[in-house]
Design a protein around this motif. Structure first.
Motif, PDB file in Angstrom:
ATOM      1  N   ALA A  55       0.806  -1.224   0.000  1.00 23.54           N
ATOM      2  CA  ALA A  55       0.000   0.000   0.000  1.00 23.54           C
ATOM      3  C   ALA A  55       0.841   1.277   0.000  1.00 23.54           C
ATOM      4  N   SER A  67      -4.637  -0.389  -8.074  1.00 24.88           N
ATOM      5  CA  SER A  67      -5.621  -1.156  -7.291  1.00 24.88           C
ATOM      6  C   SER A  67      -5.775  -2.591  -7.774  1.00 24.88           C
ATOM      7  N   VAL A  70      -2.931  -4.696  -6.430  1.00 32.64           N
ATOM      8  CA  VAL A  70      -3.174  -4.983  -5.015  1.00 32.64           C
ATOM      9  C   VAL A  70      -4.245  -6.058  -4.874  1.00 32.64           C
ATOM     10  N   GLY A  92      -2.199  -2.683   4.875  1.00 31.48           N
ATOM     11  CA  GLY A  92      -2.862  -1.737   3.985  1.00 31.48           C
ATOM     12  C   GLY A  92      -3.984  -1.021   4.705  1.00 31.48           C
ATOM     13  N   TYR A  96      -4.160   3.259   5.146  1.00 22.69           N
ATOM     14  CA  TYR A  96      -5.040   4.080   4.336  1.00 22.69           C
ATOM     15  C   TYR A  96      -5.428   5.416   4.989  1.00 22.69           C
ATOM     16  N   THR A 237     -11.169   4.598   4.230  1.00 21.93           N
ATOM     17  CA  THR A 237     -10.332   3.423   4.494  1.00 21.93           C
ATOM     18  C   THR A 237     -11.102   2.145   4.228  1.00 21.93           C
ATOM     19  N   SER A 244     -10.040  -5.325  -0.869  1.00 23.60           N
ATOM     20  CA  SER A 244      -9.109  -6.392  -0.478  1.00 23.60           C
ATOM     21  C   SER A 244      -9.858  -7.600   0.049  1.00 23.60           C
TER      22      SER A 244
END
Length: 379
Positions: A55, A67, A70, A92, A96, A237, A244
């Motif tokens: 991140a 993104s 990730v 991560g 954020y 966040t 994820s």
């Protein structure tokens, strides 16, 4: 024409993480699940492989990943073990708020913990404040050049192993969510203690604890952004983190399908492999269609995020849909495995236990539906 192929870099990352998972995660996941022990050795190997700083932007020394890359990393980790993905993904989640609201000085300071291969944590949930962030009781009172932090956080992933946390606390309880603020809190500060360690049905190797703040003094410079911006930072966040979770659920779903195909090809009834049954084939087809739909929704959401477009609704959709699909696919697999699917030694038994929490954390799937509906109504 629409190009949905991965770039060379994205393909390299998938191969890299797949190899890491095959070497370190899959061979050890069952034992960590049995003992509930924190996977310290695997996390150390993840640090060596460059998987802890996914991140961190390039300008602060990180890889500066888009993104979708990730998402691919989290998918591959989820394919191996969601408990280990949750642990690594925590770096991560905690980063954020700093990424979205921190000063240059704060970003350099916080990201350095991650670059040094440290574990970090995000502390939002409390015994009386889960989906309802307005009920946060942890307070941060300004005293000269310091804030004094008091309160208790629960279900904190990585809490007992984190070197630093981002913490949501109220600087003005009378204002509700508008009185929430975000802070960087180093865990070696006096007054921080780790309380109860939770024993969970699934993701047992991830560390989930209670964190208690008793007159913890932190410098005023550790306030992220401004007072009253904590709720906005927390929601931003969670928008990012839900991608994820969706990606990890996608990886778990793919693993379930892999294991199921292997089983039905090998298991025989009446002298024939059970995969020859049209009933079994239809189940496999249903699983594959659901997984494909999850992947497409996740990839679209990554596109929106990387394009700088609003993606809160799609992130909620991806999280709710992908985790619901993973739960459904895992249950279907246990059915196809029959009594073997219910045994502790079965891979799909663990996968089914692991996936349930994914419908709950980072905002329950009921909350996701509220987010989706609110976005639809506003438009």
């Amino acid at each position: 024409m629409l190009d949905m192929s991965l770039t060379a870099s994205q393909q390299e990352w998938r191969t890299k993480v797949r190899n890491f998972v095959e070497k370190f995660v899959i061979p050890n996941a069952a034992e960590y699940d049995r003992t509930g022990e924190f996977p310290q050795k695997i996390i150390e190997e993840a640090g060596k492989a460059g998987l802890l700083d996914f991140a961190v932007p390039k300008e602060y020394g990180g890889p500066g990943l888009d993104s979708l890359t990730v998402s691919i990393i989290q998918e591959e980790l989820g394919r191996g073990c969601v408990a280990i993905q949750t642990t690594i993904g925590g770096n991560g989640l905690s980063a954020y708020p700093v990424l979205f609201g921190g000063t240059e000085e704060q970003k350099k300071k916080y990201f350095q913990f991650i670059l040094d291969k440290k574990i970090t944590a995000f502390a939002l949930t409390e015994p009386g404040a889960g989906s309802d962030a307005a009920s946060v009781q942890t307070t941060a009172v300004l005293d000269g050049n310091e804030y004094i932090l008091n309160g208790t956080k629960c279900f904190c992933t990585n809490g007992a192993y984190a070197s630093v946390m981002t913490v949501i606390a109220s600087t003005d309880p009378a204002k509700g969510v508008k009185g929430l603020s975000a802070f960087i809190v180093e865990t070696d500060r006096e007054g921080i203690t780790i309380g109860k360690k939770e024993e969970k049905m699934g993701i047992r190797a991830s560390n989930t604890v209670e964190v208690i703040f008793n007159n913890v003094r932190i410098p005023k410079e550790n306030l992220i952004g401004e007072e009253g911006k904590g709720f906005k930072l927390a929601m931003m966040t969670l928008d990012a983190a839900r991608l994820s979770v969706a990606s990890a659920a996608l990886g778990l779903s793919k693993r379930v399908l892999e294991e199921t195909i292997r089983f039905v090809k090998e298991e025989r009834k009446g002298g024939r492999p059970i995969v020859s049954s049209q009933y079994v084939q239809f189940k496999l087809a249903d699983m594959a269609m659901l997984i494909e739909a999850s992947e497409n929704l996740i990839h679209k959401t990554c596109y929106l995020k990387d394009s700088g477009k609003r993606y809160s609704k799609e992130s909620a959709m991806a999280k709710a849909f992908a985790t619901d699909v993973a739960m459904k696919v895992a249950a279907m697999a246990v059915d196809l495995f029959g009594p073997y699917g219910y045994l502790k030694e079965s891979v799909v038994e663990k996968l089914m236990r692991d996936v349930k929490v994914m419908q709950i954390y980072e905002g329950t799937n009921q909350i996701q539906r509220i987010v989706i509906a609110n976005n639809l109504i506003r438009n």
